[in-house]
Design a protein around this motif. Sequence first.
Motif, PDB file in Angstrom:
ATOM      1  N   LEU A  18       0.834  -1.211   0.000  1.00 13.11           N
ATOM      2  CA  LEU A  18       0.000   0.000   0.000  1.00 13.11           C
ATOM      3  C   LEU A  18       0.867   1.257   0.000  1.00 13.11           C
ATOM      4  N   GLU A  19       2.016   1.186   0.661  1.00 16.40           N
ATOM      5  CA  GLU A  19       2.922   2.347   0.693  1.00 16.40           C
ATOM      6  C   GLU A  19       3.462   2.669  -0.701  1.00 16.40           C
ATOM      7  N   ARG A  20       3.671   1.611  -1.523  1.00 20.78           N
ATOM      8  CA  ARG A  20       4.201   1.912  -2.874  1.00 20.78           C
ATOM      9  C   ARG A  20       3.076   2.171  -3.871  1.00 20.78           C
ATOM     10  N   GLY A  21       1.833   2.153  -3.410  1.00 22.13           N
ATOM     11  CA  GLY A  21       0.704   2.528  -4.268  1.00 22.13           C
ATOM     12  C   GLY A  21       0.021   1.369  -4.962  1.00 22.13           C
ATOM     13  N   ALA A  22       0.283   0.127  -4.528  1.00 17.96           N
ATOM     14  CA  ALA A  22      -0.316  -1.042  -5.191  1.00 17.96           C
ATOM     15  C   ALA A  22      -1.773  -1.261  -4.761  1.00 17.96           C
ATOM     16  N   TRP A  23      -2.436  -2.084  -5.553  1.00 15.59           N
ATOM     17  CA  TRP A  23      -3.753  -2.587  -5.177  1.00 15.59           C
ATOM     18  C   TRP A  23      -3.514  -3.881  -4.404  1.00 15.59           C
ATOM     19  N   VAL A  24      -4.056  -3.972  -3.221  1.00  7.21           N
ATOM     20  CA  VAL A  24      -3.940  -5.211  -2.446  1.00  7.21           C
ATOM     21  C   VAL A  24      -5.318  -5.848  -2.370  1.00  7.21           C
ATOM     22  N   LEU A  25      -5.396  -7.088  -2.855  1.00  9.22           N
ATOM     23  CA  LEU A  25      -6.663  -7.838  -2.824  1.00  9.22           C
ATOM     24  C   LEU A  25      -6.479  -9.001  -1.865  1.00  9.22           C
ATOM     25  N   SER A  26      -7.247  -9.030  -0.798  1.00  8.08           N
ATOM     26  CA  SER A  26      -7.072 -10.109   0.176  1.00  8.08           C
ATOM     27  C   SER A  26      -8.319 -10.988   0.271  1.00  8.08           C
ATOM     28  N   ASP A  27      -8.076 -12.287   0.125  1.00 13.32           N
ATOM     29  CA  ASP A  27      -9.118 -13.308   0.266  1.00 13.32           C
ATOM     30  C   ASP A  27      -9.286 -13.529   1.771  1.00 13.32           C
ATOM     31  N   ARG A  28     -10.239 -12.840   2.360  1.00 12.82           N
ATOM     32  CA  ARG A  28     -10.536 -12.785   3.804  1.00 12.82           C
ATOM     33  C   ARG A  28      -9.581 -11.833   4.520  1.00 12.82           C
ATOM     34  N   PHE A  29     -10.114 -11.244   5.609  1.00 14.26           N
ATOM     35  CA  PHE A  29      -9.332 -10.368   6.500  1.00 14.26           C
ATOM     36  C   PHE A  29     -10.100 -10.329   7.826  1.00 14.26           C
ATOM     37  N   ALA A  30     -10.054  -9.215   8.508  1.00 15.74           N
ATOM     38  CA  ALA A  30     -10.583  -9.154   9.879  1.00 15.74           C
ATOM     39  C   ALA A  30     -12.070  -9.518   9.999  1.00 15.74           C
ATOM     40  N   ASP A  31     -12.863  -9.196   8.981  1.00 17.00           N
ATOM     41  CA  ASP A  31     -14.299  -9.485   9.105  1.00 17.00           C
ATOM     42  C   ASP A  31     -14.564 -10.978   9.252  1.00 17.00           C
ATOM     43  N   SER A  32     -13.656 -11.815   8.736  1.00 18.76           N
ATOM     44  CA  SER A  32     -13.828 -13.264   8.938  1.00 18.76           C
ATOM     45  C   SER A  32     -13.690 -13.612  10.419  1.00 18.76           C
ATOM     46  N   THR A  33     -12.780 -12.927  11.123  1.00 15.78           N
ATOM     47  CA  THR A  33     -12.640 -13.185  12.564  1.00 15.78           C
ATOM     48  C   THR A  33     -13.928 -12.792  13.290  1.00 15.78           C
ATOM     49  N   PHE A  34     -14.466 -11.615  12.919  1.00 12.47           N
ATOM     50  CA  PHE A  34     -15.693 -11.171  13.598  1.00 12.47           C
ATOM     51  C   PHE A  34     -16.855 -12.127  13.294  1.00 12.47           C
ATOM     52  N   ALA A  35     -16.940 -12.602  12.037  1.00  9.97           N
ATOM     53  CA  ALA A  35     -18.053 -13.484  11.668  1.00  9.97           C
ATOM     54  C   ALA A  35     -17.880 -14.891  12.259  1.00  9.97           C
ATOM     55  N   TYR A  36     -16.695 -15.498  12.054  1.00  8.93           N
ATOM     56  CA  TYR A  36     -16.511 -16.901  12.461  1.00  8.93           C
ATOM     57  C   TYR A  36     -16.305 -17.038  13.971  1.00  8.93           C
ATOM     58  N   GLN A  37     -15.360 -16.234  14.516  1.00  6.98           N
ATOM     59  CA  GLN A  37     -15.068 -16.405  15.947  1.00  6.98           C
ATOM     60  C   GLN A  37     -16.078 -15.620  16.796  1.00  6.98           C
TER      61      GLN A  37
END
Length: 221
Positions: free
Chosen positions: A91-110
């Motif tokens: 993100l610092e170099r200006g890229a697009w970061v696409l993540s398959d799951r992140f924090a919302d999975s913790t909130f939903a599953y756990q």
Amino acid sequence: MQACLTGHFITLEGPEGSGKSTHIRRLADRLKAADHDVVVTREPGGTPLGEAIRGLLQHDTAGESPVPRAEVLLFCASRAQLVQTVIRPALERGAWVLSDRFADSTFAYQGFGRGLELAELQTANAFATGGLVPDLTLLLDLDEDNARRRITMRYGTEAAADRFEREPPDFHARLREGFLALAAAEPQRFRVIPSGRALEDVADDVWQAVCDRFSDVPGAT
Ligand code: T5A
């Protein structure tokens, strides 16, 4: 002082089999075709440490299942490593970061799935991420019957599924409701995309959501 994050951070969330991996690949291809710098990653995983943690979490490679609080901390450890070594630098170099799951999975599953306190999970997650929040979260919403059908098709049998996929129907019903509740609470960040439809229609909605949110993609308004 933290460096300026000039990139775009998109997460894909949803139940197992909802099409996250499929659509993240398609979205990455489309952005790359427009000459964007794209980093695709996943959770748990995305780093050597994270991939080792993934085995512990999904397939009990340590020889026992983690208790719910240990499960949260393992997800957070994987996330902390991923954020510091992969996501923030991109993100610092200006890229697009696409993540398959992140924090919302913790909130939903756990949280919604296992019944742990959401406020405690938010504290643990903020510690792991240093407060990093996605710019856009695409929730691929899929009903449980369809999700189970897709997983069974992939493995041939439910018995080969991982520890989360083998959870009972009421767990999966709670986490789907949880994802929808999270989306309703933050409508400016989330876009809910029904994914029990033809793949091309879902892909069109994914692209439209990205164009609506960011002005620097071809086709954006
Ligand atoms: N977890 C994760 C937590 O409990 N807490 C956390 O904090 C985090 C980060 C990770 C597990 O860990 C849990 C959640 C998960 O259970 P995973 O393997 O990363 O596991 O996640 P899964 O969701 O299990 O990954 P899947 O690969 O099963 O699901 P996807 O990526 O959503 O689905 P995809 O793209 O692989 O598609 C599945 C199948 O459906 C088909 C595809 O071709 C594929 O065969 N498909 C369609 N078929 C018809 N129509 C469409 N529109 C289709 N879209 C896809």
